[in-house]
Design a protein around this motif. Structure first.
Motif, mmCIF file in Angstrom:
data_model
loop_
_atom_site.group_PDB
_atom_site.id
_atom_site.type_symbol
_atom_site.label_atom_id
_atom_site.label_comp_id
_atom_site.label_asym_id
_atom_site.label_seq_id
_atom_site.Cartn_x
_atom_site.Cartn_y
_atom_site.Cartn_z
ATOM 1 N N ALA A 1 38.169 31.814 73.812
ATOM 2 C CA ALA A 1 36.783 31.766 74.263
ATOM 3 C C ALA A 1 36.433 32.995 75.091
ATOM 4 O O ALA A 1 35.332 33.554 74.955
ATOM 5 C CB ALA A 1 36.542 30.486 75.065
ATOM 6 N N ASP A 2 37.350 33.441 75.936
ATOM 7 C CA ASP A 2 37.088 34.617 76.768
ATOM 8 C C ASP A 2 36.928 35.877 75.910
ATOM 9 O O ASP A 2 36.032 36.707 76.146
ATOM 10 C CB ASP A 2 38.219 34.816 77.772
ATOM 11 N N ILE A 3 37.814 36.017 74.935
ATOM 12 C CA ILE A 3 37.739 37.188 74.055
ATOM 13 C C ILE A 3 36.472 37.131 73.209
ATOM 14 O O ILE A 3 35.744 38.131 73.064
ATOM 15 C CB ILE A 3 38.975 37.274 73.144
ATOM 16 N N ALA A 4 36.184 35.941 72.663
ATOM 17 C CA ALA A 4 35.006 35.788 71.810
ATOM 18 C C ALA A 4 33.723 36.068 72.574
ATOM 19 O O ALA A 4 32.760 36.605 72.014
ATOM 20 C CB ALA A 4 34.970 34.375 71.217
ATOM 21 N N ALA A 5 33.692 35.709 73.849
ATOM 22 C CA ALA A 5 32.484 35.945 74.650
ATOM 23 C C ALA A 5 32.193 37.441 74.760
ATOM 24 O O ALA A 5 31.041 37.879 74.637
ATOM 25 C CB ALA A 5 32.647 35.324 76.032
ATOM 26 N N VAL A 6 33.223 38.251 74.991
ATOM 27 C CA VAL A 6 33.026 39.697 75.076
ATOM 28 C C VAL A 6 32.666 40.257 73.701
ATOM 29 O O VAL A 6 31.794 41.131 73.571
ATOM 30 C CB VAL A 6 34.286 40.386 75.638
ATOM 31 N N MET A 7 33.328 39.770 72.673
ATOM 32 C CA MET A 7 33.014 40.224 71.318
ATOM 33 C C MET A 7 31.557 39.943 70.968
ATOM 34 O O MET A 7 30.861 40.799 70.405
ATOM 35 C CB MET A 7 33.934 39.541 70.308
ATOM 36 N N GLU A 8 31.097 38.742 71.284
ATOM 37 C CA GLU A 8 29.710 38.394 70.990
ATOM 38 C C GLU A 8 28.746 39.279 71.769
ATOM 39 O O GLU A 8 27.768 39.802 71.213
ATOM 40 C CB GLU A 8 29.447 36.925 71.324
ATOM 41 N N GLU A 9 29.016 39.444 73.052
ATOM 42 C CA GLU A 9 28.129 40.257 73.894
ATOM 43 C C GLU A 9 28.017 41.682 73.372
ATOM 44 O O GLU A 9 26.923 42.250 73.299
ATOM 45 C CB GLU A 9 28.659 40.282 75.329
#
Length: 360
Positions: free
Chosen positions: A86-94
């Motif tokens: 979730a932490d990695i995906a949040a940065v990827m999405e942003e």
């Protein structure tokens, strides 16, 4: 490693690049992980804070795009900790906004067409243009992405939009939010609470890694064959080229030849013609180089991550402006002079990316 001159690349004219002058920045998963550590205040994330700031500023400027690839999705599915995903995906999405690179197989098909056009001095008017960049997992898999409203087998999205009680704009917002939720869920994967239900319906998070493991095992077997036939070590690149063509592109090559009324014998007129044809395809040149060097390092055992890295770099190096990968791959690519030939920056550290962004 001995290296021939930069080949005459057959860049596919039907692969449509961004027309807005934006620069494409590709980050390996390990660098996304470092950015996530900085974003969450992880105890080891401090050194990456300047890079996170630079990447965020670059993305917000609209002058740079940070596309994801199918490899990112596959590697993310192998991370067991839902919080880390979730932490990695949040940065990827942003940073990426779910912008994705076209599937490697689709790019390979366009490169085959372009290589034949270059070889025979012909054109490919029957090939439709395909965008290099798209949105979400669908584009990364080479499929039409996005949610659609269907009634049976009929797509009624447009009809539903026109009849939406609160108007088309409200429908667009609803569909955009739904699409974002789906993309976010696919990228971050399920929470621990969601796993049992998904597994009951056949979900298997190990598929991507098992496929990569099967391919790694095939390379291990190839290494054994090479050890048993030392005569091939002097022509290792030829062996790798032919194997790539046989396993990766032979079907699309035959179809393209049939469309032109040509025969495979016209491509394989000599050893030199096979070399020239294979090396003229940019992604094939990257793939062949990385596989060749990996086999020459006889102390190195093939692992699934090697497959992920080669697949990702085969697309990113030819078609992005800068690629931030790991140190070994960067060294191999530069030793082969591929970044220079493809006019792509390839660097091993986020601080190198920060410096590159400062120079632009």
């Amino acid at each position: 490693m001995a290296r021939r001159q930069t080949p005459a690349y057959a860049w596919p004219v039907h692969l449509v690049r961004p027309q807005t002058g934006q620069r494409l920045v590709y980050l390996d998963l390990n660098h996304w992980i470092s950015l996530a550590k900085a974003a969450t205040g992880h105890r080891t994330g401090g050194p990456y804070q300047p890079a996170l700031t630079a990447v965020r500023d670059a993305a917000r400027s609209g002058l740079y795009l940070f596309p994801l690839s199918l490899t990112h999705y596959m590697e993310m599915s192998g991370i067991q900790d839902p919080r880390q995903r979730a932490d990695i995906a949040a940065v990827m999405e942003e940073v990426s906004g779910f912008t994705t690179l076209l599937a490697r197989s689709h790019i390979a098909r366009l490169e085959v067409e372009a290589a034949l056009d270059q070889m025979f001095a012909t054109g490919s008017p029957h090939i439709a243009d395909i965008e290099l960049l798209g949105h979400g997992i669908g584009h990364a898999m080479g499929m039409r992405g996005g949610l659609h409203i269907r009634s049976g087998s009929v797509d009624v999205t447009d009809k539903t939009r026109a009849e939406w009680p609160k108007g088309p704009a409200a429908f667009d917002l609803m569909l955009a939010n739904a699409n974002a939720h789906v993309e976010r869920s696919v990228l971050r994967g399920p929470t621990d609470a969601e796993v049992p239900g998904l597994k009951a319906n056949g979900w298997d998070p190990t598929v991507a890694r098992r496929i990569a493991e099967n391919r790694a095992e095939a390379e291990r077997q190839q290494a054994e064959r090479l050890d048993n036939d030392p005569q091939y070590w002097n022509r290792l690149r030829d062996v790798v080229r032919v194997r790539y063509m046989t396993l990766e592109i032979i079907e699309m090559l035959v179809r393209a030849l049939v469309d032109r009324g040509r025969d495979l014998d016209e491509v394989a007129t000599s050893r030199e013609s096979i070399r020239a044809f294979a090396d003229s395809m940019p992604s094939a040149d990257v793939h062949t180089t990385l596989v060749e060097v990996a086999h020459r390092n006889r102390q190195r055992s093939w692992e699934p991550n090697d497959i992920f890295d080669i697949d990702a770099l085969s697309v990113a190096v030819p078609y992005c402006d800068i690629v931030v990968t790991e140190r070994y791959a960067s060294h191999v690519l530069h030793s082969a002079h591929l970044p220079r030939g493809m006019k792509t920056e390839v660097v091993p550290r986020l601080k190198d990316l920060t410096a590159w962004l400062d120079r632009q």
